[in-house]
Design a protein around this motif. Structure first.
Motif, short mmCIF file in Angstrom:
data_model
loop_
_atom_site.label_atom_id
_atom_site.label_comp_id
_atom_site.label_asym_id
_atom_site.label_seq_id
_atom_site.Cartn_x
_atom_site.Cartn_y
_atom_site.Cartn_z
N TRP A 50 0.83 -1.19 0.00
CA TRP A 50 0.00 0.00 0.00
C TRP A 50 0.87 1.24 0.00
O TRP A 50 2.06 1.21 0.31
CB TRP A 50 -0.90 0.04 1.23
CG TRP A 50 -1.89 -1.07 1.33
CD1 TRP A 50 -2.38 -1.83 0.31
CD2 TRP A 50 -2.51 -1.55 2.52
NE1 TRP A 50 -3.27 -2.73 0.79
CE2 TRP A 50 -3.37 -2.59 2.15
CE3 TRP A 50 -2.43 -1.20 3.85
CZ2 TRP A 50 -4.14 -3.28 3.07
CZ3 TRP A 50 -3.19 -1.88 4.76
CH2 TRP A 50 -4.05 -2.90 4.37
N GLU A 51 0.24 2.36 -0.32
CA GLU A 51 0.92 3.64 -0.23
C GLU A 51 1.15 3.98 1.24
O GLU A 51 0.28 3.75 2.08
CB GLU A 51 0.09 4.75 -0.88
CG GLU A 51 0.07 4.69 -2.39
CD GLU A 51 1.33 5.22 -3.03
OE1 GLU A 51 2.17 5.83 -2.35
OE2 GLU A 51 1.47 5.01 -4.23
N LEU A 52 2.32 4.54 1.53
CA LEU A 52 2.67 4.88 2.91
C LEU A 52 1.74 5.94 3.48
O LEU A 52 1.31 5.86 4.63
CB LEU A 52 4.12 5.32 2.97
CG LEU A 52 4.65 5.75 4.33
CD1 LEU A 52 4.47 4.65 5.36
CD2 LEU A 52 6.11 6.13 4.22
N TRP A 53 1.40 6.93 2.67
CA TRP A 53 0.54 8.00 3.16
C TRP A 53 -0.82 7.45 3.60
O TRP A 53 -1.41 7.95 4.55
CB TRP A 53 0.36 9.11 2.13
CG TRP A 53 -0.33 8.67 0.87
CD1 TRP A 53 0.24 8.22 -0.27
CD2 TRP A 53 -1.74 8.62 0.65
NE1 TRP A 53 -0.70 7.90 -1.20
CE2 TRP A 53 -1.95 8.13 -0.67
CE3 TRP A 53 -2.86 8.93 1.42
CZ2 TRP A 53 -3.20 7.95 -1.22
CZ3 TRP A 53 -4.12 8.75 0.86
CH2 TRP A 53 -4.29 8.27 -0.44
N LEU A 54 -1.32 6.42 2.93
CA LEU A 54 -2.61 5.85 3.26
C LEU A 54 -2.58 5.17 4.64
O LEU A 54 -3.49 5.34 5.45
CB LEU A 54 -3.04 4.85 2.19
CG LEU A 54 -4.37 4.16 2.43
CD1 LEU A 54 -5.51 5.17 2.35
CD2 LEU A 54 -4.57 3.06 1.42
N VAL A 55 -1.51 4.43 4.91
CA VAL A 55 -1.38 3.77 6.21
C VAL A 55 -1.30 4.82 7.31
O VAL A 55 -1.95 4.68 8.36
CB VAL A 55 -0.15 2.84 6.24
CG1 VAL A 55 0.06 2.25 7.62
CG2 VAL A 55 -0.30 1.74 5.21
N ARG A 56 -0.56 5.87 7.09
CA ARG A 56 -0.44 6.92 8.10
C ARG A 56 -1.78 7.62 8.35
O ARG A 56 -2.13 7.93 9.49
CB ARG A 56 0.62 7.94 7.68
CG ARG A 56 2.02 7.39 7.79
CD ARG A 56 3.05 8.40 7.36
NE ARG A 56 4.38 7.85 7.54
CZ ARG A 56 5.43 8.26 6.84
NH1 ARG A 56 5.31 9.20 5.94
NH2 ARG A 56 6.62 7.71 7.05
N VAL A 57 -2.53 7.87 7.28
CA VAL A 57 -3.84 8.51 7.43
C VAL A 57 -4.79 7.60 8.21
O VAL A 57 -5.53 8.05 9.08
CB VAL A 57 -4.43 8.88 6.04
CG1 VAL A 57 -5.90 9.23 6.13
CG2 VAL A 57 -3.65 10.04 5.44
N VAL A 58 -4.78 6.30 7.91
CA VAL A 58 -5.65 5.35 8.61
C VAL A 58 -5.29 5.29 10.09
O VAL A 58 -6.17 5.29 10.96
CB VAL A 58 -5.58 3.94 7.96
CG1 VAL A 58 -6.20 2.89 8.83
CG2 VAL A 58 -6.23 3.97 6.59
#
Length: 136
Positions: free
Chosen positions: A30-38
């Motif tokens: 997955w994209e790193l930004w997506l994991v951080r946002v979640v």
């Protein structure tokens, strides 16, 4: 697709604090930004008590990716040598198709220039002279 078994590791090169989110993003593709946002949204929406504990456990338990690569003896590839991953969905890791095409074009141009240099050397008189000296 790679036949190599993937491990959940902390990505200390791309991580901000300990690399746990970066490791999870790398493991699932997955994209790193997506994991951080979640993770941030989960903390803000009420999972704030358990998530920091899980993050801390991940920090302690998971091995660093750089240490695992050194232990396995695999050389770390430079960005230009890594295969190009094209993303088909927004959340997937990789490059957008136009950017991936540009990246591949740059790689092929680099290979072509190297091949031109080799060809000009092999067809030169300097190569013939070195070849004759090596025969002696």
């Amino acid at each position: 697709m790679s036949s190599k078994r993937r491990e959940l590791l902390r990505d200390d090169r791309n991580g901000k604090i300990a690399g746990v989110c970066a490791g999870i993003a790398d493991y699932f593709g997955w994209e790193l930004w997506l994991v951080r946002v979640v993770v941030l949204a989960s903390v803000l929406l009420g999972f704030g008590g358990i998530l920091p504990v899980l993050y801390l456990v991940g920090w302690i338990v998971l091995e660093k990716k750089s240490v695992a690569e050194q232990r396995s003896g695999e050389p770390v590839r430079a960005a230009a040598e890594r295969p190009v991953e094209v993303k088909t969905r927004v959340w997937q890791r990789g490059e957008a198709p136009p950017r991936a095409l540009n990246h591949l074009k740059q790689q092929f141009d680099s290979i072509e220039y190297r091949l031109r240099d080799m060809e000009s050397y092999v067809t030169s008189s300097k190569f013939q002279l070195h070849r004759e000296f090596n025969k002696l």
